[in-house]
Design an enzyme around this catalytic site. Structure first.
Site, mmCIF file in Angstrom:
data_model
loop_
_atom_site.group_PDB
_atom_site.id
_atom_site.type_symbol
_atom_site.label_atom_id
_atom_site.label_comp_id
_atom_site.label_asym_id
_atom_site.label_seq_id
_atom_site.Cartn_x
_atom_site.Cartn_y
_atom_site.Cartn_z
ATOM 1 N N LYS A 1 0.834 -1.216 0.000
ATOM 2 C CA LYS A 1 0.000 0.000 0.000
ATOM 3 C C LYS A 1 0.867 1.265 0.000
ATOM 4 C CE LYS A 1 -3.460 2.855 0.595
ATOM 5 N NZ LYS A 1 -4.279 3.277 -0.539
ATOM 6 N N LYS B 1 0.586 12.192 5.177
ATOM 7 C CA LYS B 1 0.961 11.146 6.146
ATOM 8 C C LYS B 1 1.535 9.919 5.425
ATOM 9 C CE LYS B 1 -2.187 8.254 6.860
ATOM 10 N NZ LYS B 1 -2.704 6.945 6.523
HETATM 11 P P1 NAD Z 1 -11.166 9.810 7.914
HETATM 12 O O1 NAD Z 1 -10.347 10.810 8.655
HETATM 13 O O2 NAD Z 1 -12.317 10.259 7.093
HETATM 14 O O3 NAD Z 1 -11.740 8.708 8.945
HETATM 15 C C1 NAD Z 1 -11.044 8.211 10.050
HETATM 16 C C2 NAD Z 1 -12.067 7.753 11.076
HETATM 17 O O4 NAD Z 1 -11.385 7.211 12.208
HETATM 18 C C3 NAD Z 1 -12.954 8.901 11.596
HETATM 19 O O5 NAD Z 1 -14.302 8.494 11.547
HETATM 20 C C4 NAD Z 1 -12.501 9.068 13.034
HETATM 21 O O6 NAD Z 1 -13.571 9.473 13.885
HETATM 22 C C5 NAD Z 1 -12.060 7.663 13.367
HETATM 23 N N1 NAD Z 1 -11.134 7.654 14.506
HETATM 24 C C6 NAD Z 1 -10.032 8.407 14.662
HETATM 25 N N2 NAD Z 1 -9.451 8.141 15.844
HETATM 26 C C7 NAD Z 1 -10.229 7.199 16.436
HETATM 27 C C8 NAD Z 1 -10.167 6.526 17.657
HETATM 28 N N3 NAD Z 1 -9.172 6.757 18.523
HETATM 29 N N4 NAD Z 1 -11.163 5.648 17.946
HETATM 30 C C9 NAD Z 1 -12.168 5.383 17.070
HETATM 31 N N5 NAD Z 1 -12.265 5.990 15.875
HETATM 32 C C10 NAD Z 1 -11.306 6.886 15.574
HETATM 33 O O7 NAD Z 1 -10.116 8.955 7.048
HETATM 34 P P2 NAD Z 1 -10.432 8.011 5.765
HETATM 35 O O8 NAD Z 1 -10.300 8.811 4.533
HETATM 36 O O9 NAD Z 1 -11.642 7.190 6.045
HETATM 37 O O10 NAD Z 1 -9.120 7.093 5.837
HETATM 38 C C11 NAD Z 1 -8.988 6.036 6.764
HETATM 39 C C12 NAD Z 1 -7.731 5.237 6.388
HETATM 40 O O11 NAD Z 1 -7.902 4.718 5.069
HETATM 41 C C13 NAD Z 1 -6.450 6.074 6.381
HETATM 42 O O12 NAD Z 1 -5.368 5.289 6.836
HETATM 43 C C14 NAD Z 1 -6.300 6.431 4.902
HETATM 44 O O13 NAD Z 1 -4.939 6.703 4.573
HETATM 45 C C15 NAD Z 1 -6.819 5.162 4.245
HETATM 46 N N6 NAD Z 1 -7.361 5.317 2.882
HETATM 47 C C16 NAD Z 1 -8.173 6.380 2.549
HETATM 48 C C17 NAD Z 1 -8.663 6.489 1.242
HETATM 49 C C18 NAD Z 1 -9.571 7.638 0.817
HETATM 50 O O14 NAD Z 1 -9.762 7.817 -0.406
HETATM 51 N N7 NAD Z 1 -10.134 8.405 1.724
HETATM 52 C C19 NAD Z 1 -8.342 5.510 0.293
HETATM 53 C C20 NAD Z 1 -7.570 4.427 0.680
HETATM 54 C C21 NAD Z 1 -7.078 4.335 1.975
#
Ligand code: NAD
Length: 294
Positions: free
Chosen positions: A170, A239
């Protein structure tokens, strides 16, 4: 198999919705804001008070959190999954984080009989909603087969090796995505400054050797429209690039292009674009030349 789902953000919320709609009994919890958990409850999920409670109730717990620090907090911190896990439970971590953090978590939980699958994803929020994510699975083959129906409710599974290898693949993808995106910003700035129409550049380069899939993913709807609603937040891509740089320092691998990409994402974030879609970094780079891509 009953499922726990923690991290109902831009990715987690639509992924969890697919899991519930596929018929898995699902438990979730919330962090700061309840809305996403309530929306999942309206589809049939059960909302409980803590990750520990989720771990007590579900057989397989999925985490998709921002990065390493949140993953450590949710798996090993106060009120965490570790407090509710018992032998035989499964942790499926889908966060883009470092292999070393997941291996540390495995080191803490495996002696207590918890089984770990590494399963980060690519495909964005659109793929999450459509169930067409690419899932880069690392871990034991038999465990992967046990979890396959659950994972396939969210996307296509590719077994890439042991625990941690999903994270490695990834991060390599993210390095390439970041560099491809910024290449679009810089190259389009020169083309536009020299009189080319950005739509013409897109349609011609789509059929030429400079093409990358990033053009389809981030020109229409984002750069060509000057619209940067995430999507994938710029600070999350920053990040990911920093995870690559940190891991390269540990392995003595020079990352020249990725280092520059990291500086551009940092500068765009410092300029107030951290919560925009990551494609705003390409617009920021073109903006250094005084060029607007839209
Ligand atoms: P986001 O910031 O929208 O969501 C993260 C979620 O985690 C939030 O709902 C937050 O409330 C929750 N969270 C944070 N700390 C927490 C805790 N201590 N306890 C419980 N919940 C907690 O991020 P995202 O875009 O959904 O991305 C999530 C992961 O997926 C990341 O690692 C990102 O790099 C990866 N990712 C994102 C995408 C994209 O297009 N958005 C694509 C592939 C991978």
């Amino acid at each position: 198999m009953t499922v726990g789902f923690i991290g109902l953000g831009a990715m987690g919320a639509p992924m969890a919705e697919r899991v519930v709609k596929a018929g898995f009994r699902t438990f979730t919890t919330f962090h700061k804001r309840r809305e996403a958990a309530d929306a999942l409850a309206a589809l049939g999920a059960t909302v409980v008070d803590s990750p520990a409670e989720v771990a007590r109730l579900a057989d397989a717990i999925i985490t998709i959190l921002p990065a390493d620090a949140e993953l450590e907090e949710v798996t090993l911190g106060k009120g965490s999954l570790a407090e509710g896990f018992s032998p035989g439970k499964i942790l499926i971590d889908m966060t883009t984080a470092t292999a070393s953090t997941l291996l540390e978590i495995e080191g803490a939980l495996a002696p207590r009989g918890v089984r770990i699958l590494d399963a980060p994803v690519s495909g964005g929020t659109t793929g999450a909603a459509a169930g067409t994510l690419t899932i880069m699975a690392g871990g034991d083959s038999a465990l992967l087969e046990e979890c396959r129906p659950l994972l396939e409710s969210m996307g296509r599974v590719i077994h890439v090796g042991g625990v941690g290898q999903g994270k490695v693949v990834k991060i390599v993808n993210q390095m390439m995505a970041a560099v491809h995106l910024l290449a679009i910003g810089e190259a389009f700035a020169l083309g536009i400054r020299s009189g080319a129409d950005p739509h013409t550049l897109y349609s011609v380069i789509k059929e030429s050797s400079g093409y990358s899939k990033m053009m389809d993913l981030r020109l229409p709807g984002f750069l060509l429209e000057g619209s940067f609603k995430p999507g994938f937040k710029l600070d999350l891509m920053k990040k990911d690039v920093n995870l690559a740089l940190a891991s390269a320092r540990g392995q003595n691998v020079p990352l020249l292009l990725t280092s520059v990409a990291g500086s551009v994402f940092s500068a765009a974030s410092a300029a107030g674009k951290g919560s925009d879609d990551f494609s705003a970094a390409a617009a920021f780079l073109a903006g250094l030349a005084g060029v607007e891509i839209a």
